[in-house]
Motif scaffolding. Structure first.
Motif, PDB file in Angstrom:
ATOM      1  N   VAL A 277     -10.217 -12.110  -3.647  1.00  0.00           N
ATOM      2  CA  VAL A 277      -9.947 -11.196  -2.538  1.00  0.00           C
ATOM      3  C   VAL A 277      -8.449 -11.102  -2.283  1.00  0.00           C
ATOM      4  O   VAL A 277      -7.681 -11.991  -2.655  1.00  0.00           O
ATOM      5  N   ASN A 278      -8.060 -10.005  -1.646  1.00  0.00           N
ATOM      6  CA  ASN A 278      -6.695  -9.812  -1.173  1.00  0.00           C
ATOM      7  C   ASN A 278      -6.643  -9.965   0.337  1.00  0.00           C
ATOM      8  O   ASN A 278      -7.565  -9.533   1.034  1.00  0.00           O
TER       9      ASN A 278
ATOM     10  N   THR B 184      -6.018  -8.194  -8.372  1.00  0.00           N
ATOM     11  CA  THR B 184      -7.148  -8.831  -7.698  1.00  0.00           C
ATOM     12  C   THR B 184      -8.412  -7.996  -7.840  1.00  0.00           C
ATOM     13  O   THR B 184      -9.509  -8.538  -8.024  1.00  0.00           O
ATOM     14  N   GLU B 185      -8.284  -6.680  -7.741  1.00  0.00           N
ATOM     15  CA  GLU B 185      -9.438  -5.810  -7.929  1.00  0.00           C
ATOM     16  C   GLU B 185     -10.051  -6.028  -9.314  1.00  0.00           C
ATOM     17  O   GLU B 185     -11.275  -6.125  -9.463  1.00  0.00           O
ATOM     18  N   THR B 186      -9.197  -6.088 -10.322  1.00  0.00           N
ATOM     19  CA  THR B 186      -9.665  -6.330 -11.687  1.00  0.00           C
ATOM     20  C   THR B 186     -10.299  -7.710 -11.809  1.00  0.00           C
ATOM     21  O   THR B 186     -11.393  -7.871 -12.370  1.00  0.00           O
TER      22      THR B 186
ATOM     23  N   TYR C  10       0.812  -1.215   0.000  1.00  0.00           N
ATOM     24  CA  TYR C  10       0.000   0.000   0.000  1.00  0.00           C
ATOM     25  C   TYR C  10       0.843   1.262   0.000  1.00  0.00           C
ATOM     26  O   TYR C  10       0.304   2.368  -0.041  1.00  0.00           O
TER      27      TYR C  10
ATOM     28  N   SER D 229     -11.670  -9.576  -9.594  1.00  0.00           N
ATOM     29  CA  SER D 229     -12.952  -9.667  -8.897  1.00  0.00           C
ATOM     30  C   SER D 229     -14.111  -9.276  -9.807  1.00  0.00           C
ATOM     31  O   SER D 229     -15.153  -9.943  -9.834  1.00  0.00           O
TER      32      SER D 229
ATOM     33  N   LYS E 205     -15.173  -9.482   1.487  1.00  0.00           N
ATOM     34  CA  LYS E 205     -14.718  -8.189   0.972  1.00  0.00           C
ATOM     35  C   LYS E 205     -13.615  -8.425  -0.067  1.00  0.00           C
ATOM     36  O   LYS E 205     -13.148  -9.550  -0.248  1.00  0.00           O
ATOM     37  N   ILE E 206     -13.203  -7.359  -0.714  1.00  0.00           N
ATOM     38  CA  ILE E 206     -12.106  -7.472  -1.682  1.00  0.00           C
ATOM     39  C   ILE E 206     -10.756  -7.314  -0.982  1.00  0.00           C
ATOM     40  O   ILE E 206      -9.785  -7.969  -1.334  1.00  0.00           O
ATOM     41  N   HIS E 207     -10.708  -6.472   0.053  1.00  0.00           N
ATOM     42  CA  HIS E 207      -9.448  -6.194   0.743  1.00  0.00           C
ATOM     43  C   HIS E 207      -9.541  -6.544   2.223  1.00  0.00           C
ATOM     44  O   HIS E 207     -10.496  -6.152   2.898  1.00  0.00           O
TER      45      HIS E 207
ATOM     46  N   GLU F 163      -2.313  -6.538  -5.655  1.00  0.00           N
ATOM     47  CA  GLU F 163      -3.547  -5.960  -5.120  1.00  0.00           C
ATOM     48  C   GLU F 163      -4.445  -5.466  -6.254  1.00  0.00           C
ATOM     49  O   GLU F 163      -5.652  -5.738  -6.279  1.00  0.00           O
ATOM     50  N   LEU F 164      -3.877  -4.735  -7.202  1.00  0.00           N
ATOM     51  CA  LEU F 164      -4.667  -4.178  -8.301  1.00  0.00           C
ATOM     52  C   LEU F 164      -5.173  -5.267  -9.249  1.00  0.00           C
ATOM     53  O   LEU F 164      -6.292  -5.190  -9.758  1.00  0.00           O
TER      54      LEU F 164
END
Length: 267
Positions: free
Chosen positions: A168-169, A153-155, A133, A157, A232-234, A150-151
């Motif tokens: 998720v991360n 994983t966002e994509t 982060y 998801s 959650k995602i994070h 991290e990014l």
């Protein structure tokens, strides 16, 4: 039916702890190691896998599918640490870090997705880092690799949610594991302009790992995520101060936050 779980890097540290914890709660766990024959006493099967090698990734995943006919949870845990001034880290070590920490997890994800999509269900948990982060002095390459995951994983998801797959991360702080022994760190050169400050930072990093939290916290967090109906995602797991550092980065002016980090690392 017991869920089938694949944990990359399951022979030691957080991966081993997660595997033992989930096995003890009835999950059918498979771990991976680059040299499983050299590991003794594992309570769950270890398959040969080097996340930098696509062939070994596919062979391990296909072995699980052959045995179990499904794969419910992937925990991308395999990774390597790296420290040093950016100027002095050899290019091959830069490449190896991203091959292991970024491209490796993507290879495993690409290998498991067709199976999860066919069964219309699956959970992918990417183990990142609170260091992902923020840019930390002498840990920039590691921070960058974990931030990239991290990014991704966002994509991911968003791309796979329609197939019944969740991504998720989980970002750990410092845990008492053997990660410091296995990481690459640029040597402290007598003539290096970074010798004094890098030496202090390296000592501090080692002390943080030695005084780190119990890795069972990570195992319990992952167990809760697996059993969550709507994860959650994070997620961030670790000491309060480490998690709070993310809040400070988001709220403080850039130069103020930079000065806090520089003071912490005695720069």
């Amino acid at each position: 039916m017991s869920k089938v779980v694949l944990i990359t890097g399951g022979s030691s540290g957080i991966g081993k702890c997660m595997g033992e914890f989930l096995t003890g709660r009835g999950y059918r766990v498979y771990g991976t190691s680059r040299n499983p024959d050299k590991v003794s006493g594992s309570v769950f099967p270890l398959l040969k896998m080097d996340v930098r090698d696509k062939a070994t990734v596919e062979e391990a995943v296909n072995s699980i599918i052959t045995i179990e006919s499904r794969l419910d949870v992937l925990i991308n845990n395999a990774g390597v640490g790296i420290t040093g001034p950016l100027e002095e880290i050899p290019d091959d070590e830069l490449l190896n870090n991203f091959e292991t920490n970024v491209f490796g997890p993507m290879r495993v994800i690409k290998s498991v997705l067709p199976h999860m999509r066919e069964q219309k269900d699956g959970l992918i948990i990417n183990i990142t880092s609170i260091a992902g982060y923020m840019g930390l002095p002498y840990r920039g390459v590691y921070s960058a690799s974990k931030g990239a995951l991290e990014l991704i994983t966002e994509t991911l998801s968003m791309e796979v949610k329609g197939f019944g797959i969740r991504a998720v991360n989980v970002a750990p702080g410092d845990f008492a594991t053997n990660i410091a022994a296995g990481r690459y760190h640029a040597p402290l050169k007598e003539v290096s302009p970074y010798r004094e400050t890098y030496g202090k930072a390296l000592k501090m990093m080692d002390e943080h790992v030695e005084a780190g939290s119990d890795p069972e916290q990570m195992a319990r967090a992952v167990y809760a995520i697996i059993n969550s109906k709507s994860p959650k995602i994070h997620y961030r797991v670790g000491a309060f101060a480490q998690k709070f550092s993310i809040v400070l980065k988001r709220t403080l002016p850039d130069k103020v936050y930079e000065r806090l980090l520089m003071n912490h690392y005695k720069l």
